[in-house]
Design a protein around this motif. Structure first.
Motif, PDB file in Angstrom:
ATOM      1  N   LEU A   1      -3.954  21.311  30.743  1.00  3.25           N
ATOM      2  CA  LEU A   1      -3.865  22.666  31.300  1.00  3.25           C
ATOM      3  C   LEU A   1      -3.454  22.662  32.766  1.00  3.25           C
ATOM      4  O   LEU A   1      -2.657  23.504  33.200  1.00  3.25           O
ATOM      5  N   ILE A   2      -3.989  21.734  33.543  1.00  5.17           N
ATOM      6  CA  ILE A   2      -3.626  21.690  34.972  1.00  5.17           C
ATOM      7  C   ILE A   2      -2.165  21.293  35.142  1.00  5.17           C
ATOM      8  O   ILE A   2      -1.431  21.901  35.938  1.00  5.17           O
ATOM      9  N   ALA A   3      -1.727  20.276  34.396  1.00  5.17           N
ATOM     10  CA  ALA A   3      -0.313  19.874  34.485  1.00  5.17           C
ATOM     11  C   ALA A   3       0.594  21.014  34.053  1.00  5.17           C
ATOM     12  O   ALA A   3       1.626  21.293  34.694  1.00  5.17           O
ATOM     13  N   PHE A  56       0.808  23.706  36.801  1.00  7.55           N
ATOM     14  CA  PHE A  56       1.723  23.364  37.891  1.00  7.55           C
ATOM     15  C   PHE A  56       3.193  23.430  37.433  1.00  7.55           C
ATOM     16  O   PHE A  56       4.058  23.823  38.204  1.00  7.55           O
ATOM     17  N   TRP A  57       3.437  23.055  36.198  1.00 11.17           N
ATOM     18  CA  TRP A  57       4.799  23.164  35.671  1.00 11.17           C
ATOM     19  C   TRP A  57       5.233  24.630  35.619  1.00 11.17           C
ATOM     20  O   TRP A  57       6.358  24.967  35.987  1.00 11.17           O
ATOM     21  N   ALA A  58       4.332  25.517  35.169  1.00 16.83           N
ATOM     22  CA  ALA A  58       4.643  26.944  35.087  1.00 16.83           C
ATOM     23  C   ALA A  58       4.918  27.516  36.478  1.00 16.83           C
ATOM     24  O   ALA A  58       5.825  28.336  36.649  1.00 16.83           O
ATOM     25  N   VAL A  59       4.146  27.085  37.477  1.00 16.28           N
ATOM     26  CA  VAL A  59       4.394  27.543  38.853  1.00 16.28           C
ATOM     27  C   VAL A  59       5.745  27.009  39.335  1.00 16.28           C
ATOM     28  O   VAL A  59       6.517  27.730  39.976  1.00 16.28           O
ATOM     29  N   PHE A  60       6.029  25.749  39.027  1.00 16.12           N
ATOM     30  CA  PHE A  60       7.274  25.123  39.454  1.00 16.12           C
ATOM     31  C   PHE A  60       8.497  25.847  38.891  1.00 16.12           C
ATOM     32  O   PHE A  60       9.501  26.032  39.584  1.00 16.12           O
ATOM     33  N   ILE A  61       8.423  26.274  37.629  1.00 14.47           N
ATOM     34  CA  ILE A  61       9.570  26.978  37.037  1.00 14.47           C
ATOM     35  C   ILE A  61       9.457  28.493  37.234  1.00 14.47           C
ATOM     36  O   ILE A  61      10.204  29.265  36.639  1.00 14.47           O
ATOM     37  N   GLN A  62       8.521  28.906  38.049  1.00  9.94           N
ATOM     38  CA  GLN A  62       8.307  30.290  38.468  1.00  9.94           C
ATOM     39  C   GLN A  62       7.928  31.207  37.299  1.00  9.94           C
ATOM     40  O   GLN A  62       8.302  32.371  37.271  1.00  9.94           O
ATOM     41  N   GLU A  63       7.166  30.697  36.371  1.00 10.90           N
ATOM     42  CA  GLU A  63       6.578  31.506  35.290  1.00 10.90           C
ATOM     43  C   GLU A  63       5.150  31.839  35.697  1.00 10.90           C
ATOM     44  O   GLU A  63       4.187  31.251  35.204  1.00 10.90           O
ATOM     45  N   TYR A  64       5.017  32.807  36.615  1.00  3.91           N
ATOM     46  CA  TYR A  64       3.708  33.088  37.202  1.00  3.91           C
ATOM     47  C   TYR A  64       2.744  33.730  36.206  1.00  3.91           C
ATOM     48  O   TYR A  64       1.536  33.522  36.280  1.00  3.91           O
TER      49      TYR A  64
END
Length: 120
Positions: free
Chosen positions: A15-17, A20-28
């Motif tokens: 879930l944590i990884a 961070f991936w979702a934040v990185f690809i801007q899927e807030y």
């Protein structure tokens, strides 16, 4: 699910990884949802699980959590089950000892009252 077998790792790693991936690809929106799921998992594991185990065994949730932790540290995965059971058995034995002690004191008082009444 498979990582949940290992209590230290658990679903938090995924879930944590993923967060961070979702934040990185801007899927807030997804990131917020993942954070909410992670918080729900933490609450269920750290608060609800000890309460359920404790109420099932008749022990305080803090003792159930201590039993889970000590069992896991001492015996690994089987200790997660054995730890709370050992705590419950020890508490039951202590309660029975206290009951027997109270019963013994009551019998001693009754006998001494009988002796005083009959012979004194």
């Amino acid at each position: 699910g498979v990582l949940d077998i290992i209590p230290v790792v658990g679903p938090g790693v995924v879930l944590i990884a993923w967060f961070f991936w979702a934040v990185f690809i801007q899927e807030y929106g997804m990131a917020l949802g993942l954070a909410a799921v992670y918080v729900a998992v933490i609450i269920s594991r750290e608060i609800l699980s000890p309460k359920l185990v404790g109420s099932g065994l008749g022990i305080h949730p803090l003792l159930a959590l201590a039993g889970l932790f000590m069992g896991m540290k001492m015996f690994g995965l089987p200790g997660v089950i054995l730890g709370p059971l050992v705590v419950a058995i020890v508490l039951m034995l202590l309660r029975k000892r206290r009951q027997l002690s109270s019963l013994r004191e009551a019998v001693d008082r009754k006998v001494s009252n009988e002796i005083e009444t009959r012979y004194l």
